[in-house]
Design a protein around this motif. Structure first.
Motif: not given
Length: 71
Positions: A34-50
């Motif tokens: 999510c854009l908001d997570d990136l703005k908060d400094g998060e940098d981990v994208g996850v796959c909801p299926s695996c």
């Protein structure tokens, strides 16, 4: 933490309606962050299926152009 890959933010697809960045996952689904997570400094994208995760490579100023798309 182990990542499947490191992906530049400009290689991801931004969906303004959901405020999500997505990138194809080898399982057939899409990594999401999510854009908001990136703005908060998060940098981990996850796959909801695996269990795979990617690290999103970006600079905070990169997010400004996506914020403008929401206006």
């Amino acid at each position: 933490m182990s990542f499947y890959d490191q992906i530049e933010i400009e290689d991801m697809i931004f969906e303004p309606a959901t405020r999500l960045f997505t990138y194809p996952c080898p399982c057939g689904d899409k990594f999401q962050i999510c854009l908001d997570d990136l703005k908060d400094g998060e940098d981990v994208g996850v796959c909801p299926s695996c269990s795979l995760m990617i690290q999103v490579i970006f600079e905070p100023e990169d997010l400004e152009q996506y914020e403008k798309e929401l206006e």
